[in-house]
Write an enzyme that holds these catalytic residues in place. Structure first.
Site, PDB file in Angstrom:
ATOM      1  CG  HIS A 128      14.551   1.108 -32.952  1.00 15.91           C
ATOM      2  ND1 HIS A 128      14.107   0.328 -31.914  1.00 15.91           N
ATOM      3  CD2 HIS A 128      15.296   0.296 -33.729  1.00 15.91           C
ATOM      4  CE1 HIS A 128      14.582  -0.903 -32.036  1.00 15.91           C
ATOM      5  NE2 HIS A 128      15.310  -0.948 -33.143  1.00 15.91           N
TER       6      HIS A 128
ATOM      7  CE  LYS B  10      10.631   9.086 -20.069  1.00 15.94           C
ATOM      8  NZ  LYS B  10      10.224   7.875 -20.757  1.00 15.94           N
ATOM      9  NE  ARG B  11      20.808  10.267 -23.695  1.00 15.68           N
ATOM     10  CZ  ARG B  11      21.885   9.974 -24.422  1.00 15.68           C
ATOM     11  NH1 ARG B  11      22.446   8.797 -24.343  1.00 15.68           N
ATOM     12  NH2 ARG B  11      22.433  10.891 -25.196  1.00 15.68           N
TER      13      ARG B  11
ATOM     14  CE  LYS C 273      13.788   9.867 -24.900  1.00 16.45           C
ATOM     15  NZ  LYS C 273      13.083   8.578 -25.043  1.00 16.45           N
TER      16      LYS C 273
ATOM     17  CB  THR D 175      11.619  -0.243 -23.273  1.00  9.15           C
ATOM     18  OG1 THR D 175      12.738   0.642 -23.361  1.00  9.15           O
ATOM     19  CG2 THR D 175      11.365  -0.882 -24.618  1.00  9.15           C
TER      20      THR D 175
ATOM     21  CE  LYS E 155      13.524  -1.427 -19.381  1.00  5.95           C
ATOM     22  NZ  LYS E 155      14.542  -0.549 -19.966  1.00  5.95           N
TER      23      LYS E 155
HETATM   24  N1  GPU Z   1      15.691   4.794 -29.715  1.00 11.48           N
HETATM   25 BR1  GPU Z   1      16.537   5.726 -33.517  1.00 11.48          BR
HETATM   26  C1  GPU Z   1      16.907   4.928 -29.083  1.00 11.48           C
HETATM   27  O1  GPU Z   1      17.027   4.653 -27.891  1.00 11.48           O
HETATM   28  N2  GPU Z   1      17.980   5.348 -29.790  1.00 11.48           N
HETATM   29  C2  GPU Z   1      17.921   5.613 -31.111  1.00 11.48           C
HETATM   30  O2  GPU Z   1      18.921   5.975 -31.732  1.00 11.48           O
HETATM   31  C3  GPU Z   1      16.669   5.430 -31.737  1.00 11.48           C
HETATM   32  C4  GPU Z   1      15.573   5.041 -31.032  1.00 11.48           C
HETATM   33  C5  GPU Z   1      14.560   4.283 -28.916  1.00 11.48           C
HETATM   34  C6  GPU Z   1      13.232   4.979 -29.119  1.00 11.48           C
HETATM   35  O3  GPU Z   1      13.380   6.363 -28.905  1.00 11.48           O
HETATM   36  C7  GPU Z   1      12.237   4.388 -28.124  1.00 11.48           C
HETATM   37  O4  GPU Z   1      10.960   4.931 -28.320  1.00 11.48           O
HETATM   38  C8  GPU Z   1      12.170   2.874 -28.289  1.00 11.48           C
HETATM   39  O5  GPU Z   1      11.411   2.304 -27.264  1.00 11.48           O
HETATM   40  C9  GPU Z   1      13.557   2.272 -28.259  1.00 11.48           C
HETATM   41  O6  GPU Z   1      14.414   2.905 -29.195  1.00 11.48           O
HETATM   42  C10 GPU Z   1      13.560   0.785 -28.551  1.00 11.48           C
HETATM   43  O7  GPU Z   1      12.777   0.499 -29.664  1.00 11.48           O
END
Ligand code: GPU
Length: 820
Positions: free
Chosen positions: A365, A556-557, A562, A664, A668
């Protein structure tokens, strides 16, 4: 997930009314008078009545799995973010109207009693929410699937904003108990840490290993149920909770050390106490590795226990099971299964390894180098000595193979090694996950391409068939049907109700974009949602916003990549423009932010502070406040997201190209008819392809251009010198303009953008971003044009259903079949 009941013991399906059962539970399960139930009693009574109905279905589905000898999917994730349950479960089980009837009797609405429910924050952001969307789709598709994770006592911290700054408060989500979660105090598993490895020889003279001693912590299951959408299917997410090891405590009692034994008990329970609040950047703390091993070891025990009941030979383990690893966090499962097969089942290395490599699949991810997980060899050797030996052996055999096949590349083995030689030797968990899995996937087309071209380039050559893409998806149940009731009704009126489980049906509203009446209804739905959000903002922040203004949302975080900073810089420049040109007509805009920063991520916390300081200044300026508002909504979570998503006109997806694996949130918002302003990053690119390039605002450097620019030598000072508007904004940040009396409050931010080299190319994309916003403001004013685009966004988003994504996993990776 307990033993299935024999047919004769199977419970009878409930046929009493939901409300009657709720009243029954208020008295007999909760032990409260049910004569005039208040909001709390109604809520918990309903929960128990709904739960009964889920459990009946769950039990029969489990029986079915055994009877049909189904292949099972294990989805391992350190995070889940399910959001509130009651409304979702009522919807899935088709019990909404019964619930309304019951609540009406006591003059409550479902909205009111939903206030009682607290949201489990067992995740940080996208990764955890994705796991929950996928669990929903697996149940809706009727897959024999099991989610596994940790039942943290404290979820992600609650965010408060005090004097503009983030303050973290503990999230004690279980303080009232939680009936959605069923604890299973019988049949706990012992989980070992530390200890030593002993060698012995079996009858054939083979060298065997036995891991002994150390500390034992017990793993207790807590089950959370996930009903499919109106298909009678119910799956389960098993969350492990750490419990003290009884014998250990007893022996200390006998030795007379009462306080000491209680302290030991507390120490053991620590393992599942709290979720690590970092996202996309792991914390290399011992407790985190303990959490990972704890939940993985308990999960593999469950898997092996169920498999053994089938009385099949071990080589059939991967025919009957598949394990999907959500990121590398659970990848210690690979050496754990090796340990079980080698040391407990006494299977030889070759056969054990063959089984492992056919069982595991790994989803990546992130490509952020600082987010690729590593663990110090020294720590692993102490905490999990047998696993470290196994990792060394996996590595030895793997590198031997690499040397054999790539003779003329002497550097290759050290690049792909599971163990890196630096000043401190570390285990590279992604390498372990790649070598031990039959499938490795990225989460958007661009992300997978970057994995192929750069991050895992060496591995592509070694294992060309293992890599594949699975673009993320979101569940239309929660992210449209539930969160946007008015739009859902409108869609169902024109399409029927099947879109809820067949999102491609949304294509059919494309032609309605030309229908004036439909456009009018569409706009009314959006306005209703915006008014609801405006009320919420008024209540929470005490600020009145104009529901006819552009609702521009970045939720978002907080992370530098970002680029919430890019957004604020632009807001400040709009403000400057307004002050200098008071007569200018400007489209009214409301900029809304939401999101948490990791408590130790100072830069991200400073950015939150900057946004709040800018908001305070702008919102109180009588010259601009009718056209410009800035809102920071505290404690962004799933519930707040459900309120924001349907009320958003413009969705900010502005990460530096190449950095957001998928995103994601972008899906949404667009699904609910927002238009995206975004970079050519992650899934934004695919969203553009589906909704049409005229209906999305993509801007800025693409991934290759980011790389090229950096290689050529990017100098942010040049932009500072040449762009007067931008310079003015930056100078304001570097003064006491937003923090009277304190000119250095944001010097950290200023320096990161200039002397620090602007790692995330904020300034490089600034001009393109500002110009794109200008176009947006202009086009928003043309209502017909905008609403048409909004409709075409929803119409094109069917592809991003998590049902599609899970089907792809099912067909290309898991090989499991629906059992409904
Ligand atoms: N993502 Br690695 C997180 O939310 N936490 C993590 O520790 C890691 C990845 C996110 C990605 O930043 C985001 O781009 C992606 O859509 C999401 O995971 C699900 O795949």
């Amino acid at each position: 997930m307990n033993e299935p009941l024999a047919e004769s013991e199977a419970p009878q399906a409930r046929n009493s009314a939901l409300g009657e059962d709720a009243l029954w539970h208020i008295l007999y399960s909760l032990g409260r008078d049910n004569a005039h139930p208040d909001k709390h009693k109604c809520y918990w009574g309903l929960v128990l009545a709904v739960r009964d109905r889920m459990l009946e279905k769950w039990a029969s589905v489990q029986r079915q799995y055994y009877e049909n000898d189904d292949k099972r999917l294990y989805y391992l994730s350190l995070e889940f973010l399910p959001g509130k349950f009651l409304r979702e479960n009522l919807l899935s089980l088709g019990l909404e109207s019964e619930a309304h009837t019951f609540l009406r009797k006591y003059s409550f609405s479902l909205d009111q009693i939903m206030d009682v429910e607290c949201e489990p924050g067992l995740g940080n952001g996208g990764l955890g929410r994705l796991a929950s969307c996928y669990m929903d789709s697996m149940a809706t598709l009727g897959l024999p699937a099991f989610g596994y994770g940790i039942r943290y006592s404290y979820g992600l911290f609650r965010q408060e904003i005090r004097n503009g700054r983030q303050v973290e408060m503990p999230d004690n989500w279980l303080h009232e108990g939680n009936h959605w979660l069923i604890p299973r105090p019988h049949g706990l598993y012992p989980i070992r840490f530390y200890g030593t490895v002993h060698e012995w020889q079996d009858d054939d003279g083979t060298l065997r290993h036995d891991w002994r001693g150390g500390d034992i912590v017990m793993a207790m299951a807590n089950d959370m149920y996930v009903p499919g959408y109106r298909n009678g299917h119910v799956n389960c997410i098993r969350l492990w909770e750490a419990r003290p090891h009884k014998e250990f405590v007893l022996s200390s009692f006998n030795a007379g050390d009462y306080i000491g034994s209680v302290q030991e008990k507390i120490k053991d329970e620590n393992i599942s106490m709290v979720l690590y609040p970092s996202d996309d950047a792991p914390e290399g703390k011992t407790l985190r590795l303990k959490q990972q091993y704890f939940f993985v070891a308990a999960t593999m025990r469950d898997l092996v226990r169920r498999f053994k009941k089938l009385n099949k030979p071990w080589d059939q383990l991967p025919e009957k099971n598949v394990v999907q690893l959500n990121e590398t966090h659970p990848s210690i499962a690979i050496p754990e299964l090796m340990r079980i097969l080698l040391d407990e089942e006494l299977i030889c290395w070759e056969d054990s390894w063959f089984i492992c490599q056919k069982l595991f699949a790994y989803t990546n991810h992130t490509i952020l180098p600082e987010a690729l997980e590593t663990w110090p060899v020294e720590l692993m050797e102490r905490l999990l000595p047998r696993h470290m030996q196994i990792i060394y052996e996996i590595n030895r055999r793997f590198l031997e193979d690499v040397r054999l096949h790539f003779r003329d590349e002497p550097d290759l083995p050290s690049r792909v090694s599971l163990i890196s030689d630096g000043p401190e030797k570390v285990v590279r968990m992604s390498h372990l996950a790649i070598v031990g899995s039959f499938s490795i996937n990225g989460v958007s087309a661009l992300h997978t391409q970057i994995l192929r071209d750069r991050v895992f380039h060496d591995f592509i050559r070694i294992f060309p068939d293992r890599f594949n893409n699975k673009t993320n998806g979101i569940t239309p149940r929660r992210w449209l049907r539930q969160c946007n009731v008015s739009l859902s009704w409108l869609l169902s009126e024109h399409l029927g109700c099947d879109w809820v489980t067949d999102l491609d049906q949304l294509e059919r509203i494309r032609e309605l974009a030309d229908d004036e009446e439909f456009r009018h209804d569409w706009e009314q739905c959006r306005l209703t949602n915006k008014k609801r959000l405006a009320d919420h903002i008024e209540k929470r922040n005490g600020i009145t916003v104009n529901p006819h203004s552009i609702f521009d949302v970045q939720a978002k975080r907080f992370h530098e990549y970002k680029r919430q900073l890019l957004n604020v810089l632009h807001i400040i420049s709009l403000y400057n423009h307004l002050r200098k040109n008071p007569e200018v007509m400007m489209q009214p805009r409301t900029f809304i932010f939401g999101g948490k920063a990791a408590p130790s991520y100072w830069m991200a916390k400073d950015i939150i502070y900057l946004i709040n300081c800018v908001a305070r200044r702008i919102n109180s300026d009588p010259h601009t406040r009718n056209v410009l508002k800035v809102i920071f909504l505290a404690n962004y979570n799933i519930s707040l997201s459900q309120l924001l998503v349907p009320a958003t006109d413009v969705s900010e997806q502005i990460s530096t190209a190449g950095y957001e694996a998928s995103g994601t949130g972008n899906m949404k918002f667009a699904l609910n008819g927002a238009l995206t302003i975004g970079t050519r990053d992650g899934a934004n690119i695919e969203i553009g392809e589906r909704v049409g390039q005229d209906n999305i605002y993509l801007f800025g450097l693409c991934e290759q251009e980011v790389l090229d620019m950096r290689n050529r030598g990017y100098d942010p000072w040049e932009l500072y010198k040449n762009d007067g508007e931008l310079r003015e904004v930056l100078d304001m940040i570097n003064s006491d303009e937003f923090t009277p009396g304190n000119p250095t409050a944001f010097s950290g931010i200023f320096n990161s953008l200039l002397s620090g080299g602007d790692r995330f190319m904020v300034l490089a994309d600034y001009r393109a971003y500002a110009e794109t916003h200008q176009r947006i403001a202009h086009e928003f004013g043309d209502r017909e044009l905008w609403i048409r685009k909004s409709i075409l966004n929803t119409a094109g988003m069917g592809f991003f259903s998590s049902d599609r994504a899970v089907r792809e996993y099912m067909d290309d990776i898991w090989g499991v079949k629906p059992d409904v």
